[in-house]
Design an enzyme around this catalytic site. Structure first.
Site, PDB file in Angstrom:
ATOM      1  CG  ASN A   9      10.100  73.131  46.605  1.00  0.00           C
ATOM      2  OD1 ASN A   9      10.519  74.437  46.103  1.00  0.00           O
ATOM      3  ND2 ASN A   9      10.673  72.804  47.862  1.00  0.00           N
ATOM      4  CD1 TRP A  10      10.567  73.476  39.975  1.00  0.00           C
ATOM      5  CD2 TRP A  10      10.397  75.357  38.778  1.00  0.00           C
ATOM      6  NE1 TRP A  10       9.729  73.304  38.861  1.00  0.00           N
ATOM      7  CE2 TRP A  10       9.723  74.264  38.107  1.00  0.00           C
ATOM      8  CE3 TRP A  10      10.548  76.747  38.230  1.00  0.00           C
ATOM      9  CZ2 TRP A  10       9.323  74.594  36.929  1.00  0.00           C
ATOM     10  CZ3 TRP A  10       9.895  76.833  36.958  1.00  0.00           C
ATOM     11  CH2 TRP A  10       9.136  75.954  36.397  1.00  0.00           C
ATOM     12  CE  LYS A  11      13.979  71.762  47.675  1.00  0.00           C
ATOM     13  NZ  LYS A  11      14.632  70.696  48.623  1.00  0.00           N
ATOM     14  CG  HIS A  95      10.387  72.855  52.316  1.00  0.00           C
ATOM     15  ND1 HIS A  95      11.766  72.999  52.657  1.00  0.00           N
ATOM     16  CD2 HIS A  95      10.189  72.026  51.339  1.00  0.00           C
ATOM     17  CE1 HIS A  95      12.329  72.192  51.791  1.00  0.00           C
ATOM     18  NE2 HIS A  95      11.286  71.503  51.079  1.00  0.00           N
ATOM     19  CD  GLU A  97      15.160  73.056  51.461  1.00  0.00           C
ATOM     20  OE1 GLU A  97      14.895  73.904  50.649  1.00  0.00           O
ATOM     21  OE2 GLU A  97      15.489  71.850  50.996  1.00  0.00           O
ATOM     22  CD  GLU A 167       9.188  67.755  51.092  1.00  0.00           C
ATOM     23  OE1 GLU A 167       9.374  67.354  50.080  1.00  0.00           O
ATOM     24  OE2 GLU A 167       9.596  68.743  51.723  1.00  0.00           O
ATOM     25  N   GLY A 173      17.253  66.015  49.400  1.00  0.00           N
ATOM     26  CA  GLY A 173      18.237  66.580  48.650  1.00  0.00           C
ATOM     27  C   GLY A 173      19.705  65.757  49.090  1.00  0.00           C
ATOM     28  CB  SER A 213      15.836  61.609  47.376  1.00  0.00           C
ATOM     29  OG  SER A 213      16.927  62.463  48.130  1.00  0.00           O
ATOM     30  N   GLY A 234      11.869  67.966  44.502  1.00  0.00           N
ATOM     31  CA  GLY A 234      12.803  68.898  44.687  1.00  0.00           C
ATOM     32  C   GLY A 234      13.549  68.763  43.336  1.00  0.00           C
ATOM     33  N   GLY A 235      15.049  68.329  43.626  1.00  0.00           N
ATOM     34  CA  GLY A 235      15.905  68.021  42.372  1.00  0.00           C
ATOM     35  C   GLY A 235      15.448  67.564  41.301  1.00  0.00           C
TER      36      GLY A 235
HETATM   37  P1  PGA Z   1      14.494  66.548  46.826  1.00  0.00           P
HETATM   38  O1  PGA Z   1      13.605  67.808  47.691  1.00  0.00           O
HETATM   39  O2  PGA Z   1      13.438  66.195  45.805  1.00  0.00           O
HETATM   40  O3  PGA Z   1      15.474  67.469  46.111  1.00  0.00           O
HETATM   41  O4  PGA Z   1      15.069  65.718  47.892  1.00  0.00           O
HETATM   42  C1  PGA Z   1      12.317  67.642  48.065  1.00  0.00           C
HETATM   43  C2  PGA Z   1      11.849  68.785  48.858  1.00  0.00           C
HETATM   44  O5  PGA Z   1      12.455  69.799  49.486  1.00  0.00           O
HETATM   45  O6  PGA Z   1      10.636  69.409  48.698  1.00  0.00           O
END
Ligand code: PGA
Length: 251
Positions: A9-11, A95, A97, A167, A173, A213, A234-235
């Site tokens: 997930n590149w956000k 998600h 967010e 998640e 994050g 993470s 994500g990251g």
């Molecule tokens: P993260 O994000 O790996 O940076 O914790 C995961 C996500 O939000 O899907």
């Protein structure tokens, strides 16, 4: 047998040029990963270029969200049809967010899942608790509500076709990962909820990813858990080498 999925997930990261550089790094860095589905979710502006590059690749492309109507006067929104037109075959839905910053609810998640399924766009449905909810002992309750309301009205076959991503919000994050035991416990709970509501076949078939993470240093342990069928990253998905290491750690 559930085929594992590693999804990135590149956000809200990467211009088109940066997205192409990243996806090339993954594609050429790992020519064929074997029995694992690999998905990248670029920002909407880069989907089409990334999907064009990946036309003959094993890597699939996902949107990060969709609106449930197919077309119309909805300024700023992207429908499943438009995502598909750009080359996406999957879409992340609900998600944390989106829930936190854009007021998405289980009811809107439900509409989005139905819209995606109607187009055969594979939904990756995110659920998970906050730290306060975990500390209050409410994990099962929170995840149950998210699943029962988010998946309300779906058939067993439809549930089999979607993917759930657990998640924990406190792990996204933050560098804090759920321990393998914490992850496995909630994945088992999710499978039980699916079994109760949609039957054992759906529970056995549905793929449940862990997210929060995930990085090369912890992916092997998390991905070897019996009820963890992959990861939503994500990251660490923003660096080709790290993402490749995570894909390789699927046993
Ligand atoms: P993260 O994000 O790996 O940076 O914790 C995961 C996500 O939000 O899907």
């Amino acid at each position: 047998m559930r085929t594992p999925i590693i999804a990135g997930n590149w956000k809200m990261h990467n211009t088109i040029a940066a997205a192409l550089e990243l996806v090339k790094g993954i594609h050429y860095g790992l020519p064929w990963p074997g029995e694992v589905e690999v998905i990248v979710a670029p920002p909407t502006t880069a989907i089409s270029k990334v999907a064009d590059f990946l036309q003959d690749s094993y890597i699939q492309v996902a949107g990060q969200d969709l609106f449930w109507e197919e077309s119309g006067a909805y300024t700023g929104e992207i429908s499943g049809t438009l995502l598909q037109d750009a080359g996406a075959s999957a879409v992340i839905i609900g998600h944390s967010e989106r829930r936190q910053y854009f007021h998405e609810t289980d009811a809107t998640v439900n509409k989005k899942i139905k819209a995606a399924l109607a187009l055969q766009l594979m939904p990756i449905v995110c659920v998970g608790e906050t730290l306060a909810e975990r500390e209050a002992g409410q994990v099962t309750e929170v995840v149950r509500t998210q699943i029962l309301e988010g998946l309300a009205g779906l058939t067993t076959a439809e549930v089999t076709d979607l993917v759930i991503a657990y998640e924990p919000i406190w792990a996204i994050g933050t560098g804090k990962t759920a321990t393998p035991q914490q992850a496995e416990d909630v994945h088992v709970i999710i499978r039980h909820i699916i079994a109760e509501q949609f039957g054992n076949d759906a529970a056995d078939a549905v793929r449940i990813l862990y997210g929060g993470s995930v990085k090369p240093a912890n992916s092997k342990e998390l991905l070897s858990l019996p009820n963890v069928d992959g990861a939503l990253v994500g990251g660490a998905s923003l660096k080709a080498a790290d993402f490749i290491e995570i894909i390789k750690s699927v046993s």
